[in-house]
Design an enzyme around this catalytic site. Structure first.
Site, PDB file in Angstrom:
ATOM      1  N   ASN A   9       7.631  20.529 -28.046  1.00  0.00           N
ATOM      2  CA  ASN A   9       8.255  20.553 -29.372  1.00  0.00           C
ATOM      3  C   ASN A   9       7.466  19.626 -30.279  1.00  0.00           C
ATOM      4  O   ASN A   9       7.622  18.408 -30.220  1.00  0.00           O
ATOM      5  CB  ASN A   9       9.718  20.089 -29.249  1.00  0.00           C
ATOM      6  CG  ASN A   9      10.402  20.017 -30.601  1.00  0.00           C
ATOM      7  OD1 ASN A   9       9.865  20.488 -31.604  1.00  0.00           O
ATOM      8  ND2 ASN A   9      11.584  19.432 -30.631  1.00  0.00           N
ATOM      9  N   TRP A  10       6.620  20.223 -31.091  1.00  0.00           N
ATOM     10  CA  TRP A  10       5.746  19.405 -31.938  1.00  0.00           C
ATOM     11  C   TRP A  10       6.459  18.852 -33.168  1.00  0.00           C
ATOM     12  O   TRP A  10       5.888  18.048 -33.902  1.00  0.00           O
ATOM     13  CB  TRP A  10       4.520  20.221 -32.376  1.00  0.00           C
ATOM     14  CG  TRP A  10       3.518  20.440 -31.289  1.00  0.00           C
ATOM     15  CD1 TRP A  10       3.559  19.931 -30.005  1.00  0.00           C
ATOM     16  CD2 TRP A  10       2.317  21.214 -31.378  1.00  0.00           C
ATOM     17  NE1 TRP A  10       2.460  20.347 -29.303  1.00  0.00           N
ATOM     18  CE2 TRP A  10       1.680  21.131 -30.108  1.00  0.00           C
ATOM     19  CE3 TRP A  10       1.724  21.961 -32.387  1.00  0.00           C
ATOM     20  CZ2 TRP A  10       0.472  21.784 -29.850  1.00  0.00           C
ATOM     21  CZ3 TRP A  10       0.532  22.604 -32.123  1.00  0.00           C
ATOM     22  CH2 TRP A  10      -0.093  22.512 -30.871  1.00  0.00           C
ATOM     23  N   LYS A  11       7.664  19.309 -33.419  1.00  0.00           N
ATOM     24  CA  LYS A  11       8.414  18.844 -34.601  1.00  0.00           C
ATOM     25  C   LYS A  11       7.518  18.982 -35.846  1.00  0.00           C
ATOM     26  O   LYS A  11       6.783  19.961 -35.963  1.00  0.00           O
ATOM     27  CB  LYS A  11       8.923  17.421 -34.371  1.00  0.00           C
ATOM     28  CG  LYS A  11       9.680  17.301 -33.046  1.00  0.00           C
ATOM     29  CD  LYS A  11      10.419  16.015 -32.873  1.00  0.00           C
ATOM     30  CE  LYS A  11      11.125  16.026 -31.513  1.00  0.00           C
ATOM     31  NZ  LYS A  11      11.951  14.848 -31.280  1.00  0.00           N
ATOM     32  N   HIS A  95      18.518  22.117 -31.997  1.00  0.00           N
ATOM     33  CA  HIS A  95      17.987  20.797 -31.642  1.00  0.00           C
ATOM     34  C   HIS A  95      18.847  19.723 -32.309  1.00  0.00           C
ATOM     35  O   HIS A  95      19.364  19.928 -33.401  1.00  0.00           O
ATOM     36  CB  HIS A  95      16.531  20.690 -32.100  1.00  0.00           C
ATOM     37  CG  HIS A  95      15.860  19.453 -31.593  1.00  0.00           C
ATOM     38  ND1 HIS A  95      16.025  18.232 -32.202  1.00  0.00           N
ATOM     39  CD2 HIS A  95      15.064  19.233 -30.525  1.00  0.00           C
ATOM     40  CE1 HIS A  95      15.339  17.322 -31.524  1.00  0.00           C
ATOM     41  NE2 HIS A  95      14.746  17.912 -30.502  1.00  0.00           N
ATOM     42  N   GLU A  97      18.129  17.169 -33.878  1.00  0.00           N
ATOM     43  CA  GLU A  97      17.699  16.800 -35.240  1.00  0.00           C
ATOM     44  C   GLU A  97      18.218  17.820 -36.249  1.00  0.00           C
ATOM     45  O   GLU A  97      18.586  17.470 -37.369  1.00  0.00           O
ATOM     46  CB  GLU A  97      16.165  16.673 -35.278  1.00  0.00           C
ATOM     47  CG  GLU A  97      15.724  15.390 -34.572  1.00  0.00           C
ATOM     48  CD  GLU A  97      14.351  15.448 -33.942  1.00  0.00           C
ATOM     49  OE1 GLU A  97      13.551  16.334 -34.283  1.00  0.00           O
ATOM     50  OE2 GLU A  97      14.083  14.579 -33.080  1.00  0.00           O
ATOM     51  N   GLU A 167      19.323  17.621 -23.957  1.00  0.00           N
ATOM     52  CA  GLU A 167      18.598  16.522 -24.582  1.00  0.00           C
ATOM     53  C   GLU A 167      19.596  15.468 -25.048  1.00  0.00           C
ATOM     54  O   GLU A 167      20.141  15.577 -26.162  1.00  0.00           O
ATOM     55  CB  GLU A 167      17.783  17.027 -25.779  1.00  0.00           C
ATOM     56  CG  GLU A 167      16.723  18.048 -25.402  1.00  0.00           C
ATOM     57  CD  GLU A 167      15.586  18.051 -26.401  1.00  0.00           C
ATOM     58  OE1 GLU A 167      14.434  17.986 -25.960  1.00  0.00           O
ATOM     59  OE2 GLU A 167      15.849  18.106 -27.616  1.00  0.00           O
ATOM     60  N   GLY A 173      12.978  10.408 -28.470  1.00  0.00           N
ATOM     61  CA  GLY A 173      12.070   9.585 -29.283  1.00  0.00           C
ATOM     62  C   GLY A 173      12.329   8.097 -29.162  1.00  0.00           C
ATOM     63  O   GLY A 173      11.817   7.301 -29.945  1.00  0.00           O
ATOM     64  N   SER A 213      12.233  11.709 -24.239  1.00  0.00           N
ATOM     65  CA  SER A 213      11.242  10.727 -23.772  1.00  0.00           C
ATOM     66  C   SER A 213      10.609  11.096 -22.434  1.00  0.00           C
ATOM     67  O   SER A 213      10.328  10.228 -21.606  1.00  0.00           O
ATOM     68  CB  SER A 213      11.857   9.325 -23.724  1.00  0.00           C
ATOM     69  OG  SER A 213      12.254   8.909 -25.024  1.00  0.00           O
ATOM     70  N   GLY A 234       8.743  16.190 -26.640  1.00  0.00           N
ATOM     71  CA  GLY A 234       8.368  15.929 -28.031  1.00  0.00           C
ATOM     72  C   GLY A 234       7.083  15.124 -28.092  1.00  0.00           C
ATOM     73  O   GLY A 234       5.979  15.655 -27.965  1.00  0.00           O
ATOM     74  N   GLY A 235       7.218  13.813 -28.269  1.00  0.00           N
ATOM     75  CA  GLY A 235       6.067  12.940 -28.511  1.00  0.00           C
ATOM     76  C   GLY A 235       4.917  13.114 -27.524  1.00  0.00           C
ATOM     77  O   GLY A 235       3.745  13.168 -27.926  1.00  0.00           O
TER      78      GLY A 235
END
Ligand code: PGA
Length: 255
Positions: A9-11, A95, A97, A167, A173, A213, A234-235
């Site tokens: 997930n590159w956001k 998601h 977010e 999640e 994050g 994470s 993600g990150g």
């Protein structure tokens, strides 16, 4: 036997050149992988370029969101058919977010899930509790409500084919990962909720990803849990070497 799935997930990260450079570096690292499914979810603006770059690979492409309508006066929105036409086969929905920052609720996620399935896209439906909810002992109830609400109206066959991502909001994050036991407890609970919704066979076939994470260092322990079928990253998915290491770790865990 569920095939492991690793989704990036590159956001809101990467321009077109950056996204294509990622695929150029990443694809050779996973070229020999046939026992796991790999999905990249880039921003809308890079989706077509990423799909083109992945054309001769086993790497699939996902949207990070969609609008439920096929077309219309919805400024700034993207339809399921547009995603599919740009080369996506999957879409991340609900998601945290989107839920927290953009006001999405379970009913809207259910509507988007229906639209995605009808357009031939595989939804990756996200659920997860906040820290307050966990500390108040509400995690099972929150997850049950999100599963029932976000997947309302899905048939058993559709349930078997879609993907759910657990999640925990407090782990996204933050560098604070759920322990393998916490992940397994939540996933087993989610699978019981799915069985209530669509029967034991569908729940058994549905792939459940952990997200929050995930890194090369913790991926194997988490992916090794019985009800964890991969990860939504993600990150640590923004770097090709790091995401390739996570793919390798999940395959070791499955093997
Ligand atoms: P993270 O994000 O891996 O950076 O915690 C996961 C996600 O939000 O999908």
């Amino acid at each position: 036997m569920r095939t492991p799935l690793l989704a990036a997930n590159w956001k809101m990260h990467k321009t077109v050149p950056e996204a294509v450079a990622f695929v150029t570096a990443f694809a050779p690292r996973v070229a020999a992988v046939t026992d796991a499914d790999i999905v990249l979810a880039p921003p809308f603006t890079t989706l077509g370029a990423v799909a083109d770059a992945c054309r001769d690979t086993r790497i699939a492409v996902a949207g990070q969101n969609l609008h439920w309508a096929p077309e219309g006066a919805f400024t700034g929105e993207i339809s399921p058919g547009m995603l599919a036409g740009a080369g996506a086969s999957h879409v991340i929905l609900g998601h945290s977010e989107r839920r927290q920052l953009f006001g999405e609720d379970d009913a809207l996620v259910a509507r988007k899930t229906r639209a995605a399935i009808d357009a031939g896209l595989t939804p990756i439906v996200c659920v997860g509790e906040t820290l307050d909810q966990r500390e108040a002992g509400k995690t099972p109830a929150v997850l049950a409500r999100q599963i029932d609400g976000s997947l309302a109206g899905v048939t058993p066959a559709e349930l078997a084919a879609l993907v759910v991502a657990y999640e925990p909001v407090w782990a996204i994050g933050t560098g604070r990962t759920a322990t393998p036991d916490q992940a397994q407890d939540a996933h087993a609970h989610i699978r019981r909720c799915l069985a209530g919704l669509g029967g034991a066979d569908a729940a058994d076939a549905c792939r459940l990803l952990y997200g929050g994470s995930v890194k090369p260092a913790n991926a194997e322990a988490i992916a090794g849990q019985a009800d964890v079928d991969g990860a939504l990253v993600g990150g640590a998915s923004l770097d090709p070497a790091s995401f390739a290491e996570i793919v390798a770790a999940a395959r070791r865990a499955a093997g």
